[in-house]
Motif scaffolding. Sequence first.
Motif, PDB file in Angstrom:
ATOM      1  N   ARG A   1       6.980  -4.012  -5.773  1.00 40.99           N
ATOM      2  CA  ARG A   1       6.398  -5.007  -4.856  1.00 40.99           C
ATOM      3  C   ARG A   1       7.469  -5.594  -3.956  1.00 40.99           C
ATOM      4  NH1 ARG A   1       3.172 -10.498  -6.761  1.00 40.99           N
ATOM      5  NH2 ARG A   1       2.757 -11.303  -4.654  1.00 40.99           N
TER       6      ARG A   1
ATOM      7  N   ARG B   1       8.337  -2.966  -1.330  1.00 42.18           N
ATOM      8  CA  ARG B   1       7.295  -2.870  -0.301  1.00 42.18           C
ATOM      9  C   ARG B   1       7.365  -4.039   0.672  1.00 42.18           C
ATOM     10  NH1 ARG B   1       3.970  -1.539  -4.802  1.00 42.18           N
ATOM     11  NH2 ARG B   1       3.049  -3.609  -4.694  1.00 42.18           N
ATOM     12  N   SER B   2       7.588  -5.235   0.133  1.00 46.52           N
ATOM     13  CA  SER B   2       7.701  -6.410   1.013  1.00 46.52           C
ATOM     14  C   SER B   2       8.915  -6.291   1.918  1.00 46.52           C
ATOM     15  CB  SER B   2       7.788  -7.683   0.160  1.00 46.52           C
ATOM     16  OG  SER B   2       6.653  -7.828  -0.663  1.00 46.52           O
TER      17      SER B   2
ATOM     18  N   GLN C   1       8.101  -3.852   4.608  1.00 45.47           N
ATOM     19  CA  GLN C   1       7.135  -4.465   5.527  1.00 45.47           C
ATOM     20  C   GLN C   1       7.845  -5.381   6.512  1.00 45.47           C
ATOM     21  OE1 GLN C   1       3.693  -3.891   4.919  1.00 45.47           O
ATOM     22  NE2 GLN C   1       3.070  -4.939   6.780  1.00 45.47           N
TER      23      GLN C   1
ATOM     24  N   CYS D   1       2.449  -4.978  12.328  1.00 47.46           N
ATOM     25  CA  CYS D   1       2.474  -3.750  11.535  1.00 47.46           C
ATOM     26  C   CYS D   1       1.032  -3.402  11.175  1.00 47.46           C
ATOM     27  CB  CYS D   1       3.313  -3.928  10.272  1.00 47.46           C
ATOM     28  SG  CYS D   1       3.467  -2.432   9.267  1.00 47.46           S
TER      29      CYS D   1
ATOM     30  N   ILE E   1      -0.278  -1.066   9.358  1.00 48.41           N
ATOM     31  CA  ILE E   1      -0.511  -0.312   8.124  1.00 48.41           C
ATOM     32  C   ILE E   1      -0.088  -1.157   6.932  1.00 48.41           C
ATOM     33  CG2 ILE E   1      -0.172   1.913   9.251  1.00 48.41           C
ATOM     34  CD1 ILE E   1       2.622   1.967   7.998  1.00 48.41           C
ATOM     35  N   LYS E   2      -0.534  -0.727   5.774  1.00 50.51           N
ATOM     36  CA  LYS E   2      -0.130  -1.328   4.520  1.00 50.51           C
ATOM     37  C   LYS E   2       0.883  -0.419   3.847  1.00 50.51           C
ATOM     38  CE  LYS E   2      -1.889  -3.104   0.115  1.00 50.51           C
ATOM     39  NZ  LYS E   2      -3.088  -3.308  -0.725  1.00 50.51           N
TER      40      LYS E   2
ATOM     41  N   THR F   1       3.053   1.486   1.216  1.00 46.46           N
ATOM     42  CA  THR F   1       2.820   2.000  -0.124  1.00 46.46           C
ATOM     43  C   THR F   1       4.149   2.401  -0.758  1.00 46.46           C
ATOM     44  OG1 THR F   1       2.499   4.263   0.661  1.00 46.46           O
ATOM     45  CG2 THR F   1       0.557   2.838   0.573  1.00 46.46           C
TER      46      THR F   1
END
Length: 541
Positions: A242, A245-246, A249, A366, A368-369, A371
């Motif tokens: 997590r 990913r953050s 992002q 952004c 998209i998410k 992954t």
Amino acid sequence: MAASDIQILTIIVPNPQYDQSKSARIINSSLGYTLQISTGFQTLSTNNPNNYDAIEGLFYVPDVSQVAACNATYSQNIPSNVTTAASFPSSQQYPLIAIFPWSSVDCVEAFLTAARADAVRAAITFQPNVTTPPSPGDYSWSLQDTGHWRSDNQYPIYAVSSTLAVQMLTQLGLYSGNMTSAPNGAILASQYDSRDFPRLFTRVNLQNASNVPSLWIFLIIVLAVLLGIVIVASIVMHLVQRRQRSNLQRRLERGEVDLETLGIKKMNVPQEKIDEMPKYTFTADPDVPAAVASPNSNNHSSVEHHPSFSQTTCPICIDDFIPNETTVRELPCKHIFHPECIDLFLRDNSSLCPLCKTSALPAGYCPIKVTNLMVRRERLVRRMRERRRQSVAAAIAQSGGSRPPATRAQAAGLWFQRRLRVGAGTPTASATPPYVTGADRVRSEHQPASQGDVELGPTASTASHAPAPGPGSSFDTRRNTIAVPPEIAARGAAARRAWRRERLARQQDEAYNQQAETARRADVGRPLWRRVVGRIAPGLD
């Protein structure tokens, strides 16, 4: 389970006629009989169906007076006044531990049957006239039934020497009557109620019964520990993933990473974001300001805009801009295109500028998410590029500090930049235009040629994945260009632009697919142990 020691002591059993409780009291060792046996006994049967940690009960001799085979044995080895089941109040169910001699087969079976009928918790036996302690592996403790007597009697049986057994039976005869008939009866009667009964109590302590858990408990503990480790590792892994990913992002929103350029994730620009990009009328002189069109409007506002570049041709459709007439849209990288060309390309094909490959997405946006797969492949591609840069730097250092010669793709990009600078004339050796950031940012398959009806063909960097000419098209090998098919050109400028937009979209898709396949192969081609470690502990692969 084998016994560790056997204890015998004297207790006072309350008379149920006036006291229905079973709260027996232990007599002091100076007034009553006590015996501690730590050695000199043998475990014959380890049955313990109730899983007692220690086996306790009142000491007695099973009654087999009705069995003729036991008359001689009973009269020779057991005192006549010994404690039997009849010595206890019939209205009470006390826990019992039996003692009997091991003589003939019939007599032993009779004692075992009587003890089983009395629901004893354990039994102690001895061989008459054998004063030596019983030894392990002694086959004299057998009833010639291949050991069935152990499974038929579900209580443990322990063997002692006849010397100890005679002492126990003698004391059982002394403590089988009332209070006054027992040793030190007068003193006991003065300290306890004379209506109570003094009896012998036996406790058999089992080996490691309270310290070592059973196998099932041990397995459950091990499984619980393993499950706890798995849960903790899973939580830590998810927290680390997590966080990664953050982090990716935030880097995407700051514009530090372009997943589409790396071949990891293809992205498009929403129409509302495209409408926010400036749109104005093209001017021939870059020093003359142009009026910028307001978002979602076809009219031009009074805000003046100074173009940064001096482009004269749309890089997508290869049509020249008409000064003071053609409307153009400017991307964040300052390149300009026909709105009908660039809007469709950004919305349906790619978020990258067709000319310099700069992302057209606004900063902090952004779509998209992120992954875990994106995080892993971005890290892998970044490391591969870093190793490539280090190898190039090492090669430069070995060559004496001179830069390696330019590749064919870089040379083709420089050639096109010069052509774009001077327009549709003959290529010259003019300097690189100020709007070009470097040859490595130009993809030759998207660049225009000198004439309005042709475009630059594939160079060395894209020849492997450039599309073949369509039906009816011609290919000029001398100029390395692909002409628009005559039937398309005959339909007019709109059809010619549409054909070139579709060809550019196909080239973009093939280029992205090639990059994506390279990233996938780099991820899958790693050793299995590194992939497993990367999924269990991200960042350690």
